[in-house]
Design a protein around this motif. Sequence first.
Motif, short mmCIF file in Angstrom:
data_model
loop_
_atom_site.label_atom_id
_atom_site.label_comp_id
_atom_site.label_asym_id
_atom_site.label_seq_id
_atom_site.Cartn_x
_atom_site.Cartn_y
_atom_site.Cartn_z
N GLN A 1 8.75 -0.53 -9.34
CA GLN A 1 8.55 -0.95 -7.95
C GLN A 1 9.23 -2.28 -7.65
N ALA A 2 9.73 -2.39 -6.42
CA ALA A 2 10.24 -3.65 -5.90
C ALA A 2 9.80 -3.74 -4.44
N PHE A 3 9.57 -4.98 -3.97
CA PHE A 3 8.96 -5.15 -2.65
C PHE A 3 9.85 -5.92 -1.67
N ASN A 4 11.04 -6.30 -2.08
CA ASN A 4 11.99 -6.94 -1.18
C ASN A 4 13.39 -6.77 -1.76
N THR A 5 14.39 -7.22 -1.01
CA THR A 5 15.77 -6.98 -1.43
C THR A 5 16.13 -7.75 -2.71
N VAL A 6 15.60 -8.95 -2.86
CA VAL A 6 15.89 -9.74 -4.07
C VAL A 6 15.36 -9.03 -5.31
N GLU A 7 14.08 -8.62 -5.25
CA GLU A 7 13.50 -7.89 -6.37
C GLU A 7 14.24 -6.57 -6.62
N ALA A 8 14.64 -5.92 -5.52
CA ALA A 8 15.31 -4.62 -5.64
C ALA A 8 16.63 -4.75 -6.40
N ARG A 9 17.44 -5.74 -6.01
CA ARG A 9 18.73 -5.91 -6.70
C ARG A 9 18.54 -6.24 -8.17
N ARG A 10 17.56 -7.10 -8.44
CA ARG A 10 17.29 -7.48 -9.82
C ARG A 10 16.87 -6.25 -10.64
N LEU A 11 16.02 -5.42 -10.03
CA LEU A 11 15.52 -4.23 -10.72
C LEU A 11 16.64 -3.21 -10.94
N ILE A 12 17.38 -2.90 -9.87
CA ILE A 12 18.42 -1.87 -9.96
C ILE A 12 19.51 -2.26 -10.94
N ALA B 1 0.83 -1.21 0.00
CA ALA B 1 0.00 0.00 0.00
C ALA B 1 0.86 1.26 0.00
N ILE B 2 1.94 1.25 0.81
CA ILE B 2 2.82 2.42 0.87
C ILE B 2 3.60 2.55 -0.44
N ASN B 3 4.06 1.42 -0.97
CA ASN B 3 4.77 1.43 -2.25
C ASN B 3 3.90 2.06 -3.33
N ASP B 4 2.63 1.65 -3.36
CA ASP B 4 1.71 2.19 -4.36
C ASP B 4 1.45 3.68 -4.14
N GLN B 5 1.42 4.11 -2.87
CA GLN B 5 1.25 5.54 -2.58
C GLN B 5 2.43 6.34 -3.12
N HIS B 6 3.64 5.81 -2.91
CA HIS B 6 4.83 6.49 -3.44
C HIS B 6 4.78 6.57 -4.96
N ARG B 7 4.38 5.47 -5.58
CA ARG B 7 4.27 5.45 -7.04
C ARG B 7 3.27 6.50 -7.52
N MET C 1 18.77 -1.78 -15.16
CA MET C 1 18.80 -0.54 -15.92
C MET C 1 19.41 0.57 -15.08
N GLU C 2 19.64 1.71 -15.68
CA GLU C 2 20.22 2.85 -14.97
C GLU C 2 19.11 3.74 -14.44
N PHE C 3 19.11 3.97 -13.12
CA PHE C 3 18.08 4.79 -12.50
C PHE C 3 18.63 6.17 -12.13
N ASP C 4 17.75 7.16 -12.20
CA ASP C 4 18.12 8.52 -11.79
C ASP C 4 17.92 8.73 -10.29
N LEU C 5 17.03 7.93 -9.69
CA LEU C 5 16.74 8.10 -8.27
C LEU C 5 16.23 6.79 -7.69
N LEU C 6 16.68 6.50 -6.47
CA LEU C 6 16.21 5.34 -5.71
C LEU C 6 15.50 5.84 -4.46
N VAL C 7 14.22 5.49 -4.32
CA VAL C 7 13.44 5.81 -3.12
C VAL C 7 13.39 4.54 -2.28
N LEU C 8 14.00 4.56 -1.11
CA LEU C 8 14.32 3.33 -0.40
C LEU C 8 13.85 3.33 1.05
N ASP C 9 13.11 2.30 1.42
CA ASP C 9 12.81 2.02 2.82
C ASP C 9 13.93 1.14 3.35
#
Length: 232
Positions: free
Chosen positions: A31-42, A12-18, A45-53
């Motif tokens: 969006q990514a919801f855990n560390t495994v997904e996050a590493r795979r996503l990051i 819900a919070i992830n979707d609010q940020h989006r 591709m090249e990102f301009d900004l990472l919003v991280l909990d």
Amino acid sequence: MPKIAVIEDERAINDQHREMLSQVPGAEVYQAFNTVEARRLIDSMEFDLLVLDIELEPGSSTPKGGLDLLVEYGKKMTVIIVTGMPEQNLHDISIQFKAFEFVKKPVNPIDFLNKVNHALALRDLQSKKNAVGRRWPANLTTEANGLPGFLWKGKPVNLSIIHLNMVYMMAQAPGKTIPYDDLTELLKSGNTSRVVQQHISTIKQRFREADPTFDRIATDPMKGYVWKADEN
């Protein structure tokens, strides 16, 4: 178009940020919801900004997985921390791991978007400086951590985004007068030569905090300002 990755385990919070980030012009939000997904996503591709909990997956074997991500990617990317941790802890973490900024939960949308837009503006400035491909005037260097700040004689200079843009404009053309009109275009409001003068005065003050003898910015009367050319 800026690419932004949101790493938050509560959907819900992830979707609010989006949803909030959809207000950033042209933004592509992933969006990514855990560390495994996050590493795979990051890593994909090249990102301009990472919003991280940084408190990902509480109760798991790696409740501070977000902190691991900050350590791993913080020196390579612009990171905004979003978390419910005590503010003093956030200050310490931001300084230690070079996070650009932090936002406390519950998130204030205006504060959040202001910090996101500021981060992206600085990222754009860094890209422009990298594209120049030239040596800066003597004693002026850029931050080594990927952020677009300036150093004077090795000491950081505390400059706002407007000031950074003004210094960039002058320092990339040492010895050349930058007209008032060109400098006023960098301002969001108060487009007058008087406002430019106030900003230039502040810039000089900031440089003199690093070096009391600083004198590289000169006035070209009735025309504008010039970053003095290096002496041979």
